[in-house]
Structure formats: structure tokens, C-alpha cells
Design an enzyme around this catalytic site. Sequence first.
Site, PDB file in Angstrom:
ATOM      1  N   GLU A  99      14.510 -14.649  -0.675  1.00  0.00           N
ATOM      2  CA  GLU A  99      14.914 -15.775   0.173  1.00  0.00           C
ATOM      3  C   GLU A  99      13.935 -16.943   0.056  1.00  0.00           C
ATOM      4  OE1 GLU A  99      15.588 -14.812   4.264  1.00  0.00           O
ATOM      5  OE2 GLU A  99      16.456 -12.853   3.782  1.00  0.00           O
ATOM      6  N   ASP A 112       0.831  -1.196   0.000  1.00  0.00           N
ATOM      7  CA  ASP A 112       0.000   0.000   0.000  1.00  0.00           C
ATOM      8  C   ASP A 112       0.871   1.252   0.000  1.00  0.00           C
ATOM      9  OD1 ASP A 112      -2.770   1.149   0.436  1.00  0.00           O
ATOM     10  OD2 ASP A 112      -1.771   1.954   2.211  1.00  0.00           O
TER      11      ASP A 112
END
Length: 538
Positions: free
Chosen positions: A255, A199
Amino acid sequence: MAEWWRGAIVYQIYPRSYQDATGNGIGDLPGITSRLDHIAGLGADAIWLSPIFTSPMKDMGYDVSDYTDIDPLFGSLADFDALIDRAHELGLKVIIDQVISHTSDKHEWFAESRADRTNAKADWYVWADPNPDGTPPNNWPSVFGGPAWEWEPRRRQYYLHNFLIEQPDLNMHTPAVQDALLDTMRFWLERGVDGFRLDTVNYYFHDQQLRDNPPNPDGHQEMATDTYGMQQHIYSKNRPENIAFLKRLRALTDEFDARMMVGEVGDGGQTAIDIMADYTRGTDRLHMCYSFEMLGPTFTAAHFRRTIEGFQKGAPDGWPSWSFSNHDVPRHVTRWAKHALDHDALARQMAALLFSFEGTIGIYQGEELGLPQAELEYSELTDPPGLRFWPENKGRDGCRTPMVWDAEAANGGFSTVKPWLPVKEPHQSRAVSAQEAQNDSVLHGYRQFIAWRKANPALASGKTRFIDLPEPILAFTREANGQTLTCIFNLSPKPQRLEVGAAELVGPSTAKLDGSSLSLPANGHAWLTGAPDLTLKP
């Protein structure tokens, strides 16, 4: 597939309004889980959930008070895990909203920070001394009206809030804040989410000198809220320091296998296109961005072309996300209604156009039913901008009303009790049950267009080249894997004719081809094989 998000169809769910499973008039996670088959049946690849975290709900969840728990209104972490499992069973990825530019004023971080100037989190939010006359430190406004500064008597300082007073801005210049936010996002990645919608991604950093924003020479107003659009917000957002933090976010998602991020750029015009390009270029920033460029009132071939070509030029190795509606703007069939004679024809044409675009495509719940903007009375509103600025700004409630499932059931089958926002008759009659029974419904059209996109590599992944034609015709080619398709759209309520040479009409087109003459009805669309020469006939 690691890059599943390229060209994907992402279906946005506004959790309060999708399905109430607990009988309190508010949608919830079990309700969403029970309706995932509908989304998978459309052909969507992923869902995006608007905020479901613990919140006082001053801004309907965009004011987070706990980043690692589910608000009881929506259910529990166990309910969320069940939703993830069911979505993955159906082949749907799950994207969750991350509101990390600000928190709720009820967050424990802010409670500590506002207590005094010496506590461990004293610099976790943006604090500033008043001017000698007691006024705020600069001229920055809030998006929701009034100044972006609120006085805190305990610290004898102002704090920054780009949105509501109850949404204090985090100080991203403090490394510990970045670390804490990354930890909360790791929590959800480890829980199995497939990505984040970020956002207000261009609001993360502010100018540390707190310099005044200059006037906007255009002087337009955004969201019809006050005077926000009368400034160029070069110091209160869009700061260059943001890039380094985006790289930290990307390193975190990298990751994990097959995860993604899409950033919401809260800006318009060329600035928005430039930011989208800057935030997505290369492989160490965001995977993609979207702006409000296609979420506004402008409906011309030149505008759509300029927006897409602007991104292509600014980020040739970046990736865009396009949508026509979401929870912050009036629904597009209402926004663009004056450009059509028939509501359903416009709804179907916009689906055909959107699913022909290069990039990742977002659709907003109810869009597949052609839902118009709901007309609400002032007494029915819940949205702060609407409550404050009515009637010039009616707020965002009109696009957030409940999803309609059953035309014969109370409240459209959303809830057995009075819902948090009303279901109006124009929506009730467009419920899923009614449209399932109509072969030419907007719902069946969405399924057809999505299937057509996925069946053709040119539409799913092809490069775009626009064709020079006058208004109201938008035309472009998409090409991939040896396939070329020409996509043609009549953006007007008047029939149009084109000379197309030797070409074959294919797919779910609404046009007619008579020899080399292509007839496009009002708000018609066509796909042609190859890349024929096109000429608009008078």
C-alpha cells in the site's frame, strides 16, 4: 526506486551500543543520528535498527510491551522522527525490527489474556491445559533452555514461550491478533519507515493439535543451550499457515511506495534454505529472507556454494539477503580465525567475498573495523543464555559491546560514563579514529569494496554461476549488462596458484597475475574480467 533493496547494503545498528548521547552508558536515538554520516560514508544504502520499542528489556528489547512507542532508554518518538529525517537527507533508508511472534509478559494484551479464560483477549496467546499428571501439553522446548511452557495459576493453563518465560507467544490463529499487529506496523509505515526486519519469521504459527515434535536424527544442539537441537521442530514452527499471513504483510507494505520486508529464518541446514525460498518466491510474500547458514562456524567453499545454489534452485524468482555477522552470533573474524594467519587479511577477504555475492548484503556495526568477539567475564554478562549456561555458552554479549569511535577517548568515545557492556582493549585500538589514519585499514577496505560493488553492474545485480574448483578455492562469475567478472577467493592461510588463461586482473584484488598464472596470497581475493578457464595448480 521501488525496488531499492535489491542488491543494497544494509548496515545493522544495535541501538544500545552505537552512541550514547545522554550520558547514561546506553546508546540512544540521538546518538545514532549523530553518527549517520559514518554509515553514509561507508556507502551503505540503509540502516536496520534492532528493537527500540517500549520493553522491560529481559531480552534487550526483543520483549516488546508497546509496539507503537519508543522506550525512554532510547529517546522519544520525536527523536525517532529526527533520525528518519536525517537518514533520508543522507540517502539512507530506515528498517526497523518487528518482533511479532511474541510480546513481553508486561504487554497489556498479555495482562488481559492471562487474567481468566473468558476475557476479550483470552485466545490472543497460546494456552493449553496440562496433561492429567500436571506436566506440559507436549515436548516442545524453548530455544533458551527448558520447556517452552509456563504455568499460569490464574487460568490453570500453560502458555507457550518459544524463547524466555517473559516472552509469551502470540496466537496467530486468532484473526484479531493478526489485525492488531498489522495496525501497529501501519503506524510505523505512516511515520516513514522504509521497511521491516521480521524477527523469527518462521515461528509465527504453531500446530493447533499441539503434537509432539519428533527426534532430530542429527541430534545437534543449537546455541549450545540445552536440548533444543535434538528435535525436528515441525509442529512448534515452520507451519504452512504462515504463508497466508506473510501475504497479508506484503499486501500492507504494498500500500506504500518503495517499502520492503526481510525475514529472519531461525533455522539451519537445508530446512533454512527451503524456508527462505518458500517465503520469497513470487511477488506476494516477503521481499527477501536470510538464515543462519552463513552465520555459523562452517567455512568452506562447498558450504558457501551449496547455500547460494540451494536458494537459487528453490526460489529462482526470489531474493536472498546474506550476512556474516549480527547481534546473535560470534563475530565472524573470531568465528573463522583458524582459517587465517592474519586477522586483518581475513576481515578484508570476507568483505570482498560478501560484497561479491548476489543479493542484498547485511553488515553489522563494527564489522567494518574488523572487531573480534569481545571476551567478557561472567560478572559482565547481561544476556540470559550466557547467564544460564556459562561457560559452555557465553551468550551474545561479546558481539554486542559498544561501537568504538575514538582510540584516545574513554570507552572508545561511545560514552563519557561506564557503558552497559565494557569496551575491551582489542576493540579500543581498532576505533574509527585509528583506522581513518591507516590507508590499509579494514575500514578503508570496506569503503573500497562497497564502492567497487556499486561501480560494477555485474556485482551489483548480476547473475551468479559457480566454477568447479577444489577446496580451498571459491570461484564464481557474475554477469549483467554485458559485463562479466570472475570472483576468486582463497579460503585458506596458505598461498594458492591458478592457471587462468587470458584474463585481466581488476579492482582491489590482492592477487598477482604473471602471464596466465594467478598467485593468491593467504586469504587472498581477485576479480578477473570475463570468464576464463581456471585450473588450480599443485
